[in-house]
Design a protein around this motif. Structure first.
Motif, PDB file in Angstrom:
ATOM      1  N   UNK A  54      74.956  -7.235  64.119  1.00 35.08           N
ATOM      2  CA  UNK A  54      74.398  -6.687  62.889  1.00 35.08           C
ATOM      3  C   UNK A  54      73.535  -7.712  62.161  1.00 35.08           C
ATOM      4  N   UNK A  55      73.975  -8.970  62.117  1.00 36.46           N
ATOM      5  CA  UNK A  55      73.211  -9.981  61.401  1.00 36.46           C
ATOM      6  C   UNK A  55      71.917 -10.339  62.119  1.00 36.46           C
ATOM      7  N   UNK A  56      71.917 -10.328  63.444  1.00 35.04           N
ATOM      8  CA  UNK A  56      70.667 -10.560  64.176  1.00 35.04           C
ATOM      9  C   UNK A  56      69.641  -9.491  63.826  1.00 35.04           C
ATOM     10  N   UNK A  57      70.075  -8.243  63.787  1.00 39.49           N
ATOM     11  CA  UNK A  57      69.164  -7.158  63.460  1.00 39.49           C
ATOM     12  C   UNK A  57      68.749  -7.202  62.005  1.00 39.49           C
ATOM     13  N   UNK A  58      69.668  -7.575  61.112  1.00 38.39           N
ATOM     14  CA  UNK A  58      69.319  -7.678  59.700  1.00 38.39           C
ATOM     15  C   UNK A  58      68.227  -8.717  59.486  1.00 38.39           C
ATOM     16  N   UNK A  59      68.365  -9.875  60.126  1.00 35.88           N
ATOM     17  CA  UNK A  59      67.367 -10.932  59.984  1.00 35.88           C
ATOM     18  C   UNK A  59      66.020 -10.486  60.547  1.00 35.88           C
ATOM     19  N   UNK A  60      66.046  -9.804  61.687  1.00 31.85           N
ATOM     20  CA  UNK A  60      64.802  -9.342  62.292  1.00 31.85           C
ATOM     21  C   UNK A  60      64.134  -8.269  61.439  1.00 31.85           C
ATOM     22  N   UNK A  61      64.926  -7.366  60.884  1.00 31.41           N
ATOM     23  CA  UNK A  61      64.373  -6.326  60.016  1.00 31.41           C
ATOM     24  C   UNK A  61      63.797  -6.923  58.734  1.00 31.41           C
ATOM     25  N   UNK A  62      64.460  -7.946  58.216  1.00 26.84           N
ATOM     26  CA  UNK A  62      63.931  -8.605  57.017  1.00 26.84           C
ATOM     27  C   UNK A  62      62.598  -9.281  57.336  1.00 26.84           C
ATOM     28  N   UNK A  63      62.521  -9.949  58.481  1.00 27.39           N
ATOM     29  CA  UNK A  63      61.273 -10.603  58.881  1.00 27.39           C
ATOM     30  C   UNK A  63      60.156  -9.582  59.086  1.00 27.39           C
ATOM     31  N   UNK A  64      60.523  -8.368  59.493  1.00 26.23           N
ATOM     32  CA  UNK A  64      59.531  -7.320  59.734  1.00 26.23           C
ATOM     33  C   UNK A  64      59.143  -6.571  58.468  1.00 26.23           C
ATOM     34  N   UNK A  65      59.790  -6.869  57.341  1.00 26.35           N
ATOM     35  CA  UNK A  65      59.485  -6.194  56.088  1.00 26.35           C
ATOM     36  C   UNK A  65      60.268  -4.930  55.838  1.00 26.35           C
ATOM     37  N   UNK A  66      61.259  -4.653  56.695  1.00 28.38           N
ATOM     38  CA  UNK A  66      62.076  -3.455  56.500  1.00 28.38           C
ATOM     39  C   UNK A  66      63.156  -3.659  55.453  1.00 28.38           C
ATOM     40  N   UNK A  67      63.502  -4.917  55.183  1.00 30.49           N
ATOM     41  CA  UNK A  67      64.342  -5.298  54.043  1.00 30.49           C
ATOM     42  C   UNK A  67      63.563  -6.322  53.226  1.00 30.49           C
ATOM     43  N   UNK A  68      63.584  -6.172  51.914  1.00 32.60           N
ATOM     44  CA  UNK A  68      62.862  -7.090  51.033  1.00 32.60           C
ATOM     45  C   UNK A  68      63.807  -7.533  49.918  1.00 32.60           C
ATOM     46  N   UNK A  69      64.020  -8.831  49.833  1.00 33.20           N
ATOM     47  CA  UNK A  69      64.888  -9.368  48.781  1.00 33.20           C
ATOM     48  C   UNK A  69      64.158  -9.350  47.441  1.00 33.20           C
ATOM     49  N   UNK A  70      64.886  -8.924  46.405  1.00 30.68           N
ATOM     50  CA  UNK A  70      64.321  -8.875  45.057  1.00 30.68           C
ATOM     51  C   UNK A  70      64.644 -10.150  44.287  1.00 30.68           C
ATOM     52  N   UNK A  71      63.874 -10.394  43.243  1.00 28.63           N
ATOM     53  CA  UNK A  71      64.085 -11.584  42.424  1.00 28.63           C
ATOM     54  C   UNK A  71      65.443 -11.566  41.740  1.00 28.63           C
ATOM     55  N   UNK A  72      65.993 -10.366  41.490  1.00 31.36           N
ATOM     56  CA  UNK A  72      67.287 -10.263  40.817  1.00 31.36           C
ATOM     57  C   UNK A  72      68.458 -10.450  41.783  1.00 31.36           C
ATOM     58  N   UNK A  73      68.168 -10.770  43.049  1.00 31.03           N
ATOM     59  CA  UNK A  73      69.226 -10.976  44.023  1.00 31.03           C
ATOM     60  C   UNK A  73      69.588  -9.756  44.821  1.00 31.03           C
ATOM     61  N   UNK A  74      68.966  -8.624  44.520  1.00 29.17           N
ATOM     62  CA  UNK A  74      69.231  -7.403  45.257  1.00 29.17           C
ATOM     63  C   UNK A  74      68.370  -7.303  46.508  1.00 29.17           C
ATOM     64  N   UNK A  75      68.422  -6.154  47.133  1.00 26.17           N
ATOM     65  CA  UNK A  75      67.708  -5.942  48.380  1.00 26.17           C
ATOM     66  C   UNK A  75      67.114  -4.548  48.383  1.00 26.17           C
ATOM     67  N   UNK A  76      65.829  -4.451  48.714  1.00 27.20           N
ATOM     68  CA  UNK A  76      65.181  -3.149  48.908  1.00 27.20           C
ATOM     69  C   UNK A  76      65.158  -2.830  50.397  1.00 27.20           C
ATOM     70  N   UNK A  77      65.487  -1.617  50.749  1.00 28.72           N
ATOM     71  CA  UNK A  77      65.481  -1.196  52.144  1.00 28.72           C
ATOM     72  C   UNK A  77      66.667  -0.294  52.427  1.00 28.72           C
ATOM     73  N   UNK A  78      66.672   0.265  53.529  1.00 30.78           N
ATOM     74  CA  UNK A  78      65.795   0.117  54.661  1.00 30.78           C
ATOM     75  C   UNK A  78      64.470   0.840  54.386  1.00 30.78           C
ATOM     76  N   UNK A  79      63.341   0.137  54.588  1.00 31.69           N
ATOM     77  CA  UNK A  79      62.020   0.690  54.351  1.00 31.69           C
ATOM     78  C   UNK A  79      61.523   1.248  55.676  1.00 31.69           C
ATOM     79  N   UNK A  80      61.303   2.554  55.721  1.00 31.74           N
ATOM     80  CA  UNK A  80      61.137   3.250  56.986  1.00 31.74           C
ATOM     81  C   UNK A  80      59.937   2.803  57.811  1.00 31.74           C
TER      82      UNK A  80
END
Length: 219
Positions: A86-112
């Protein structure tokens, strides 16, 4: 068809069911009720290392957010492909822009859209981002061999409960359809009740379903 891939079990008049392996968004599916109820912090899940996390704290933070990754892991297993942690895929999805960390510490996604591009670039799969996906299309898509990630409210794990405050916010994987219900693998479902092949009656689906998702298939 490779021997390790099960064909859809289709019977005229009864629908389609794909024999898809199940993955929870937590490392221990049996602990989901206690984690959701707040009786057990996710960081105390004894199987947290299997998630690929560096620490219990990292596991806890991500585990609440990776319903989409759980759906992808199930789909990869169904089509006989390697299933990263799960963490390998999470890191890859974040690198691809499917997850985006917010300044408030939250996370946007999954972005289709970036998620679909990531899937098609890395596996012999098709991934179609569908901002509008009527429920009426699901039986045909499933009969054609697709799996479908659906945006639903998390309370879909108990369809008979009170109406949810909104639609969407959580991803489940549609693995089958009968005349009465869509069958889903729910990453945050309850064991023995709403995790695997959980029926969501068509008459109830509209209360939870946001009308969007990602259609996955074999390329």
């Amino acid at each position: 068809m490779p021997a390790n891939i099960t064909a859809p079990a289709t019977t005229p008049g009864t629908g389609t069911v794909h024999q898809v392996p199940y993955h929870s968004q937590w490392a221990s599916p049996g602990l989901v009720p206690a984690i959701l109820a707040g009786d057990l912090p996710a960081a105390e899940d004894p199987r947290w290392r299997s998630y690929g996390a560096a620490s219990p704290e990292e596991y806890e933070w991500w585990s609440w957010r990776l319903c989409g990754v759980a759906c992808l892991r199930m789909s990869l297993g169904h089509w006989g492909l390697p299933v990263p942690s799960a963490m390998e895929l999470a890191a890859a999805c974040e690198a691809a822009g499917a997850y985006v960390r917010r300044a408030d510490g939250g996370l946007d996604g999954l972005i289709y859209a970036p998620f679909a591009r990531y899937v098609e670039a890395n596996w012999p799969l098709t991934a179609e981002c569908r901002p509008e996906l009527p429920a009426a299309e699901l039986p045909a898509l499933l009969a054609q061999g697709h799996l479908v990630m659906l945006s639903v409210h998390p309370s879909v794990r108990e369809p008979a409960s009170a109406d949810p405050p909104r639609r969407g916010g959580h991803l489940v994987l549609a693995v089958g359809a009968t005349p009465e219900a869509v069958l889903v693998h729910n990453p945050s479902g309850f064991p023995g009740h709403s995790q695997e092949f959980a029926p969501v009656p068509w008459t109830d689906l509209d209360r939870f379903y946001a009308g969007r998702g990602v259609v996955l298939g074999k390329a």
